[in-house]
Design a protein around this motif. Structure first.
Motif, mmCIF file in Angstrom:
data_model
loop_
_atom_site.group_PDB
_atom_site.id
_atom_site.type_symbol
_atom_site.label_atom_id
_atom_site.label_comp_id
_atom_site.label_asym_id
_atom_site.label_seq_id
_atom_site.Cartn_x
_atom_site.Cartn_y
_atom_site.Cartn_z
ATOM 1 N N PHE A 24 1.029 -1.248 0.204
ATOM 2 C CA PHE A 24 0.259 0.295 -0.232
ATOM 3 C C PHE A 24 1.041 1.064 -0.176
ATOM 4 N N LYS A 25 1.851 1.215 0.141
ATOM 5 C CA LYS A 25 2.901 2.492 0.591
ATOM 6 C C LYS A 25 3.878 2.687 -0.025
ATOM 7 N N SER A 26 4.672 1.740 -0.954
ATOM 8 C CA SER A 26 5.356 2.297 -1.736
ATOM 9 C C SER A 26 5.175 1.249 -3.105
ATOM 10 N N LEU A 27 4.429 0.144 -3.159
ATOM 11 C CA LEU A 27 4.105 -0.328 -4.725
ATOM 12 C C LEU A 27 1.963 0.323 -4.855
ATOM 13 N N LYS A 28 1.853 1.653 -4.137
ATOM 14 C CA LYS A 28 0.591 2.361 -4.499
ATOM 15 C C LYS A 28 -0.083 1.330 -4.509
ATOM 16 N N LEU A 29 -1.002 0.074 -4.319
ATOM 17 C CA LEU A 29 -1.593 -0.314 -5.125
ATOM 18 C C LEU A 29 -2.709 0.035 -3.734
ATOM 19 N N HIS A 30 -4.596 -0.549 -4.486
ATOM 20 C CA HIS A 30 -5.424 -0.118 -3.566
ATOM 21 C C HIS A 30 -6.165 -1.506 -2.836
ATOM 22 N N ARG A 31 -5.928 -2.333 -3.292
ATOM 23 C CA ARG A 31 -6.379 -3.354 -2.688
ATOM 24 C C ARG A 31 -5.205 -5.137 -2.983
ATOM 25 N N LEU A 32 -5.786 -5.820 -2.114
ATOM 26 C CA LEU A 32 -5.058 -7.058 -1.964
ATOM 27 C C LEU A 32 -6.386 -8.089 -2.625
ATOM 28 N N GLU A 33 -6.261 -9.216 -2.469
ATOM 29 C CA GLU A 33 -7.401 -10.382 -2.589
ATOM 30 C C GLU A 33 -6.139 -11.478 -1.998
ATOM 31 N N ALA A 34 -6.851 -12.290 -1.351
ATOM 32 C CA ALA A 34 -6.911 -13.493 -0.612
ATOM 33 C C ALA A 34 -7.900 -14.657 -1.144
ATOM 34 N N ASN A 35 -7.601 -15.852 -1.771
ATOM 35 C CA ASN A 35 -8.182 -16.971 -1.930
ATOM 36 C C ASN A 35 -7.703 -18.162 -1.275
ATOM 37 N N ILE A 36 -8.705 -18.304 -0.336
ATOM 38 C CA ILE A 36 -8.758 -19.600 0.733
ATOM 39 C C ILE A 36 -9.174 -20.365 0.995
ATOM 40 N N GLN A 37 -9.001 -21.900 0.827
ATOM 41 C CA GLN A 37 -10.031 -22.182 1.025
ATOM 42 C C GLN A 37 -10.671 -23.006 2.659
ATOM 43 N N PRO A 38 -11.503 -22.696 2.257
ATOM 44 C CA PRO A 38 -13.021 -23.008 3.032
ATOM 45 C C PRO A 38 -12.465 -23.827 4.586
ATOM 46 N N ASP A 39 -11.656 -24.613 4.495
ATOM 47 C CA ASP A 39 -11.473 -26.038 5.567
ATOM 48 C C ASP A 39 -10.109 -24.981 6.455
ATOM 49 N N ASN A 40 -9.261 -24.142 5.541
ATOM 50 C CA ASN A 40 -7.679 -23.912 5.848
ATOM 51 C C ASN A 40 -7.835 -23.225 7.565
ATOM 52 N N VAL A 41 -8.464 -22.768 7.881
ATOM 53 C CA VAL A 41 -8.806 -22.694 9.486
ATOM 54 C C VAL A 41 -7.475 -21.602 9.731
ATOM 55 N N ALA A 42 -6.562 -21.338 9.559
ATOM 56 C CA ALA A 42 -5.454 -21.621 10.229
ATOM 57 C C ALA A 42 -5.210 -20.324 9.147
ATOM 58 N N SER A 43 -5.051 -20.441 8.223
ATOM 59 C CA SER A 43 -5.113 -19.392 6.634
ATOM 60 C C SER A 43 -6.158 -18.238 6.735
ATOM 61 N N ILE A 44 -6.987 -18.576 7.531
ATOM 62 C CA ILE A 44 -8.293 -17.726 7.017
ATOM 63 C C ILE A 44 -7.763 -16.670 8.283
ATOM 64 N N ALA A 45 -8.056 -17.770 9.452
ATOM 65 C CA ALA A 45 -7.237 -16.428 10.808
ATOM 66 C C ALA A 45 -7.157 -15.685 11.029
ATOM 67 N N LEU A 46 -5.413 -16.094 9.758
ATOM 68 C CA LEU A 46 -4.535 -15.306 9.529
ATOM 69 C C LEU A 46 -4.456 -13.769 8.838
ATOM 70 N N ALA A 47 -5.642 -14.206 7.741
ATOM 71 C CA ALA A 47 -5.809 -13.238 7.383
ATOM 72 C C ALA A 47 -7.323 -12.113 7.766
ATOM 73 N N ALA A 48 -8.171 -12.487 8.697
ATOM 74 C CA ALA A 48 -8.895 -12.013 9.373
ATOM 75 C C ALA A 48 -8.110 -10.896 10.542
ATOM 76 N N SER A 49 -6.782 -11.411 10.635
ATOM 77 C CA SER A 49 -5.737 -10.727 12.247
ATOM 78 C C SER A 49 -5.100 -9.799 11.324
ATOM 79 N N CYS A 50 -4.899 -10.159 10.531
ATOM 80 C CA CYS A 50 -4.463 -9.175 9.241
ATOM 81 C C CYS A 50 -5.489 -7.695 8.606
ATOM 82 N N GLY A 51 -6.378 -7.189 9.396
ATOM 83 C CA GLY A 51 -7.434 -6.806 8.199
ATOM 84 C C GLY A 51 -8.348 -6.996 7.195
ATOM 85 N N PHE A 52 -8.048 -8.085 6.413
ATOM 86 C CA PHE A 52 -8.597 -8.849 5.515
ATOM 87 C C PHE A 52 -10.002 -8.720 5.919
ATOM 88 N N ARG A 53 -10.587 -8.738 5.262
ATOM 89 C CA ARG A 53 -12.763 -8.850 5.110
ATOM 90 C C ARG A 53 -12.865 -10.114 3.963
#
Length: 167
Positions: free
Chosen positions: A112-141
C-alpha cells in the motif's frame, strides 16, 4: 510488539534452504498449496515472480535469517484497478507463532505504501482455518465464495475471497 521478522525478495541463492523447507513442510502444506519442490520448479517460480506484476517474498527471522515462510504477490493490475493477489504459507516448525502475521503485515504495508496498490485479495480454501484466521487478523475481510476457483494439488478447489483495501 517486538518485530521478530524481516521480509525480503526471494532469489535463486535461496534455492537450497527453500527446497529443504518445502520438503519438510509437505504434510503442513497439503492440500492447501503446491510450493515449488524441485530445482527446476524453483527457478521457474523465481523467474515468474518478477516485478512489476509479481513479487516473491521470504519471511525470515530477524536474528538469524532463517526462512519461516513465503508471501507471494501476483497478477498486479494497474490503471483504474490498482490491485493484486496474495498467497502465503509458513514452513513447518514456524507456524502459529506470529511470524507469518508480522511478515504478512509487513508485505501489506509495503504494497500500500511503496507499490501504491489500492486492494489486495487472498483466495483461501474454506477448511484452511489457520490461513483464514491469519488473513482476518491482518485486516482482510471475507467478500465471497468461489466454487472450483483454483486448481491445487491436481484438483479444482473452492475458495473464499478475502480482501483488504488501503485506508
Amino acid at each position: 510488539m517486538k518485530i521478530r521478522v524481516l521480509v525480503r525478495k526471494t532469489s535463486l541463492a535461496d534455492m537450497k534452504p527453500f527446497l529443504a523447507a518445502v520438503t519438510e513442510s509437505k504434510a503442513l502444506h497439503r492440500p492447501w498449496v503446491s510450493a515449488p519442490d524441485t530445482p527446476a520448479k524453483f527457478r521457474r517460480y523465481v523467474r515468474r515472480m518478477s516485478p512489476p506484476t509479481n513479487y516473491a517474498f521470504l519471511v525470515c527471522r530477524r536474528d538469524n535469517g532463517l526462512s519461516l515462510g513465503v508471501v507471494n504477490l501476483s497478477n498486479i493490475v494497474r490503471g483504474l484497478f490498482q490491485s493484486g493477489y496474495l498467497g502465503y504459507y509458513a514452513f513447518v516448525g514456524h507456524e502459529r507463532q506470529g511470524f507469518m502475521r508480522q511478515g504478512l503485515m509487513a508485505v501489506v504495508r509495503h504494497v500500500f505504501k511503496s507499490l501504491k496498490l489500492h486492494r489486495l485479495e487472498a483466495n483461501i480454501q474454506p477448511d484452511n482455518v489457520a490461513s483464514i484466521a491469519l488473513a482476518a487478523s491482518c485486516g482482510f475481510r471475507k467478500e465471497g465464495y468461489s466454487p472450483r476457483y483454483l486448481k491445487v494439488g491436481g484438483r479444482w478447489r473452492d475458495h473464499e475471497r478475502w480482501a483488504i483495501i488501503a485506508s
